[in-house]
Design an enzyme around this catalytic site. Structure first.
Site, PDB file in Angstrom:
ATOM      1  CE  LYS A 117      -2.150  -1.855   3.438  1.00 13.48           C
ATOM      2  NZ  LYS A 117      -2.177  -3.179   3.040  1.00 13.48           N
ATOM      3  CB  ILE A 118       3.641   2.361   1.848  1.00 12.50           C
ATOM      4  CG1 ILE A 118       2.773   2.706   3.748  1.00 12.50           C
ATOM      5  CG2 ILE A 118       4.221   4.108   2.672  1.00 12.50           C
ATOM      6  CD1 ILE A 118       3.438   2.369   5.014  1.00 12.50           C
ATOM      7  CB  THR A 146       8.996   6.299   5.886  1.00 11.16           C
ATOM      8  OG1 THR A 146       8.710   4.888   4.738  1.00 11.16           O
ATOM      9  CG2 THR A 146      10.031   7.226   5.815  1.00 11.16           C
ATOM     10  CB  SER A 147      10.223  -0.027   6.051  1.00 12.28           C
ATOM     11  OG  SER A 147       8.925  -0.356   5.826  1.00 12.28           O
ATOM     12  NE  ARG A 148       8.032  -1.201  12.069  1.00 10.06           N
ATOM     13  CZ  ARG A 148       6.943  -0.925  11.784  1.00 10.06           C
ATOM     14  NH1 ARG A 148       7.353   0.241  11.644  1.00 10.06           N
ATOM     15  NH2 ARG A 148       5.626  -1.138  12.508  1.00 10.06           N
ATOM     16  CG  ASP A 159       9.616   8.301  10.398  1.00  8.53           C
ATOM     17  OD1 ASP A 159       9.746   9.142  11.016  1.00  8.53           O
ATOM     18  OD2 ASP A 159       8.973   7.338  10.325  1.00  8.53           O
ATOM     19  CD  GLU A 214      12.006   2.533  15.878  1.00  9.02           C
ATOM     20  OE1 GLU A 214      12.662   3.312  14.374  1.00  9.02           O
ATOM     21  OE2 GLU A 214      10.515   2.945  15.734  1.00  9.02           O
ATOM     22  CG  HIS A 228       8.071   4.888  13.946  1.00  7.59           C
ATOM     23  ND1 HIS A 228       8.811   3.655  14.244  1.00  7.59           N
ATOM     24  CD2 HIS A 228       7.510   4.780  13.074  1.00  7.59           C
ATOM     25  CE1 HIS A 228       7.905   2.889  13.500  1.00  7.59           C
ATOM     26  NE2 HIS A 228       7.439   3.315  12.830  1.00  7.59           N
ATOM     27  CD  GLN A 229       8.181  13.520  12.203  1.00 10.36           C
ATOM     28  OE1 GLN A 229       8.678  14.269  12.969  1.00 10.36           O
ATOM     29  NE2 GLN A 229       7.480  14.232  11.468  1.00 10.36           N
ATOM     30  CB  ALA A 230       6.283   8.180   7.966  1.00 15.03           C
ATOM     31  CG  PHE A 231       2.417   7.319  12.398  1.00 16.24           C
ATOM     32  CD1 PHE A 231       3.605   7.425  13.427  1.00 16.24           C
ATOM     33  CD2 PHE A 231       0.925   7.489  13.197  1.00 16.24           C
ATOM     34  CE1 PHE A 231       3.800   7.877  14.865  1.00 16.24           C
ATOM     35  CE2 PHE A 231       1.617   7.830  14.344  1.00 16.24           C
ATOM     36  CZ  PHE A 231       2.501   7.609  15.166  1.00 16.24           C
TER      37      PHE A 231
HETATM   38  P1  NAD Z   1       1.856  -3.764   2.758  1.00 16.69           P
HETATM   39  O1  NAD Z   1       1.907  -4.737   3.789  1.00 16.69           O
HETATM   40  O2  NAD Z   1       1.404  -3.282   2.183  1.00 16.69           O
HETATM   41  O3  NAD Z   1       3.394  -3.823   1.928  1.00 16.69           O
HETATM   42  C1  NAD Z   1       4.897  -4.475   2.122  1.00 16.69           C
HETATM   43  C2  NAD Z   1       4.566  -5.359   0.972  1.00 16.69           C
HETATM   44  O4  NAD Z   1       6.674  -5.449   1.223  1.00 16.69           O
HETATM   45  C3  NAD Z   1       4.381  -6.480   0.025  1.00 16.69           C
HETATM   46  O5  NAD Z   1       3.772  -5.878  -1.372  1.00 16.69           O
HETATM   47  C4  NAD Z   1       4.936  -7.536   0.157  1.00 16.69           C
HETATM   48  O6  NAD Z   1       4.957  -8.475  -0.501  1.00 16.69           O
HETATM   49  C5  NAD Z   1       6.546  -6.729   0.841  1.00 16.69           C
HETATM   50  N1  NAD Z   1       7.211  -7.777   0.862  1.00 16.69           N
HETATM   51  C6  NAD Z   1       7.270  -9.010   2.122  1.00 16.69           C
HETATM   52  N2  NAD Z   1       8.712  -9.623   1.747  1.00 16.69           N
HETATM   53  C7  NAD Z   1       9.414  -8.646   0.939  1.00 16.69           C
HETATM   54  C8  NAD Z   1      10.414  -9.109   1.178  1.00 16.69           C
HETATM   55  N3  NAD Z   1      11.185 -10.230   1.302  1.00 16.69           N
HETATM   56  N4  NAD Z   1      11.642  -7.866  -0.258  1.00 16.69           N
HETATM   57  C9  NAD Z   1      10.396  -6.815  -0.366  1.00 16.69           C
HETATM   58  N5  NAD Z   1       9.275  -6.196  -0.479  1.00 16.69           N
HETATM   59  C10 NAD Z   1       8.984  -7.719   0.125  1.00 16.69           C
HETATM   60  O7  NAD Z   1       2.031  -2.426   4.096  1.00 16.69           O
HETATM   61  P2  NAD Z   1       2.326  -1.137   3.890  1.00 16.69           P
HETATM   62  O8  NAD Z   1       1.384  -0.600   4.452  1.00 16.69           O
HETATM   63  O9  NAD Z   1       2.628  -0.642   2.401  1.00 16.69           O
HETATM   64  O10 NAD Z   1       3.964  -1.072   4.817  1.00 16.69           O
HETATM   65  C11 NAD Z   1       5.002  -1.138   4.549  1.00 16.69           C
HETATM   66  C12 NAD Z   1       5.640  -0.772   6.424  1.00 16.69           C
HETATM   67  O11 NAD Z   1       5.495   0.648   6.515  1.00 16.69           O
HETATM   68  C13 NAD Z   1       5.581  -1.788   6.769  1.00 16.69           C
HETATM   69  O12 NAD Z   1       5.938  -2.824   7.243  1.00 16.69           O
HETATM   70  C14 NAD Z   1       5.631  -0.446   8.264  1.00 16.69           C
HETATM   71  O13 NAD Z   1       6.989  -1.841   8.885  1.00 16.69           O
HETATM   72  C15 NAD Z   1       6.535   0.357   7.662  1.00 16.69           C
HETATM   73  N6  NAD Z   1       5.371   1.080   8.222  1.00 16.69           N
HETATM   74  C16 NAD Z   1       6.001   2.837   9.022  1.00 16.69           C
HETATM   75  C17 NAD Z   1       4.908   3.625   9.561  1.00 16.69           C
HETATM   76  C18 NAD Z   1       5.937   4.783   9.829  1.00 16.69           C
HETATM   77  O14 NAD Z   1       5.210   5.545  10.376  1.00 16.69           O
HETATM   78  N7  NAD Z   1       7.232   5.139   9.517  1.00 16.69           N
HETATM   79  C19 NAD Z   1       3.872   3.644   9.316  1.00 16.69           C
HETATM   80  C20 NAD Z   1       3.475   2.576   8.164  1.00 16.69           C
HETATM   81  C21 NAD Z   1       3.513   1.284   8.255  1.00 16.69           C
END
Ligand code: NAD
Length: 344
Positions: A154-155, A229-231, A255, A260, A292-295
């Site tokens: 989604k992101i 901005t993921s983990r 982020d 952290e 960790h404020q992206a959300f």
């Molecule tokens: P999502 O589940 O919609 O998408 C994750 C994508 O990653 C999927 O398409 C999946 O197939 C892919 N994936 C899984 N394993 C993989 C791998 N080994 N290599 C490459 N791609 C792989 O999730 P999302 O809603 O898009 O969120 C993504 C990430 O963003 C979350 O996992 C979370 O850690 C992070 N996040 C961060 C914040 C923030 O405030 N910074 C807020 C929300 C989410």
């Protein structure tokens, strides 16, 4: 009235949870403490627990919660790498908010990129001191540069659309690519080799832990920009710091940070930070760290509160738990939920 023990509370959490709690008929007790094996006993007087990204839901916490009569934890976030799902299975149901605003995170990622590239953080500080010099503020046009997006969920997809608006040439990698899409998928190695900018949007798993490390950095272009901005643990932070020092990596917008939990969301402005890597990263002029404020947008907070309370309401009303997650549905894509309304 069911009572929720709400851990790791910050003032902005209360805005929308307080707004919706009566609609769902819940009483919420807000605790500032993080959830961990030492604080889990507090939940004993409550019917449910609400937790966040830096709470510890490892084996010991799960068992402490279960021993204190808690059978449901509502994560008010999308990611769930802090939960021991194997331990929770059969004991504690875990629900989450799978999507609350992909725009919030995707837009923050672009904000980091624009700020880093056009040195806005430095210009801001300069003009406040009446220093109007442009020395060392040269950026580059994003138009026609190649950006590699890892994770096209989604992101990632929302971010790709934003990038296209800037005329960026987008390539992507996903372990489970989208079908029927115009996304230009490449191998991970190709992405590392071709990208001027790399942005991470995949979850933290055993496979993705330290996906950016000394070896993968070697494959990248000199001067590459890294956005995360993921983990935090997707990146080996020491390798990142070394690559910034050697100028192999041109800039980093972060982020999230792998260590952290101790620092983010807290005020350390009067304390000594005992993390040399974090201090080293903060000291770099070409690194921007947000905690960790992206959300953190009104739209996201509103959706998080509404969906979290609706998840709990569904649990207590024995309805189908569409946002429950367990290790079986993660690993095999399915579990007993279709038949039994919940994962176990
Ligand atoms: P999502 O589940 O919609 O998408 C994750 C994508 O990653 C999927 O398409 C999946 O197939 C892919 N994936 C899984 N394993 C993989 C791998 N080994 N290599 C490459 N791609 C792989 O999730 P999302 O809603 O898009 O969120 C993504 C990430 O963003 C979350 O996992 C979370 O850690 C992070 N996040 C961060 C914040 C923030 O405030 N910074 C807020 C929300 C989410």
């Amino acid at each position: 009235m069911k009572k929720i023990a709400f851990f790791d509370t910050k003032p902005y959490d209360k805005i929308y949870f307080d707004k919706f709690k009566d609609e769902f008929g819940f009483e919420i007790k807000y605790f500032e403490s993080k959830l961990n094996p030492d604080t889990a006993y507090i939940a004993g007087k409550y019917d449910a627990v609400c937790a966040f990204v830096n709470d510890d839901l490892g084996k010991d916490t799960v068992n402490e919660l279960y021993d204190n009569g808690i059978n449901i934890v509502a994560m008010r976030c999308a990611g769930y790498n802090n939960v021991d799902f194997k331990e929770a299975y059969g004991k504690v149901h875990v629900v989450r908010v799978p999507a609350y605003s992909p725009y919030a995170v995707a837009e923050h990622t672009m904000a980091l990129l624009l700020c880093l590239n056009r040195k806005i953080h430095r210009a801001f500080n300069r003009t406040r001191e009446y220093n109007f010099s442009l020395n060392s503020l040269i950026g580059f046009d994003l138009n026609q540069k190649t950006i590699g997006v890892v994770g096209t969920g989604k992101i990632g997809r929302t971010f790709i659309n934003i990038c296209k608006g800037f005329g960026l040439n987008v390539i992507a990698y996903d372990a489970f690519p989208q079908k029927n899409t115009d996304i230009n998928y490449v191998t991970l190695d190709e992405l590392f080799e071709k990208s001027d900018i790399i942005s991470l949007h995949c979850p933290l798993t055993k496979e993705t832990h330290h996906m950016i490390n000394e070896k993968t950095i070697e494959k990248m272009k000199k001067g590459v920009y890294i956005l995360n901005t993921s983990r935090g643990s997707l990146i080996d932070s020491e390798a990142l710091l070394n690559a910034l020092k050697s100028k192999k990596i041109g800039a980093a917008g972060l982020d999230v940070y792998e260590e952290e939990t101790e620092f983010f969301y807290e005020d350390f402005s009067y304390k000594i930070i005992n993390d040399d890597i974090l201090s080293g990263l903060i000291a770099m002029p070409n690194v921007i760290i947000t905690s960790h404020q992206a959300f953190l947008t009104h739209e996201a907070l509103k959706n998080i509160a509404y969906v979290t309370l609706s998840n709990l309401s569904r649990y207590f009303n024995n309805e189908f738990l569409e946002n429950e997650i367990c290790y079986k549905c993660q690993k095999y894509g399915k579990c007993d939920r279709e038949k039994e309304k919940r994962c176990f």
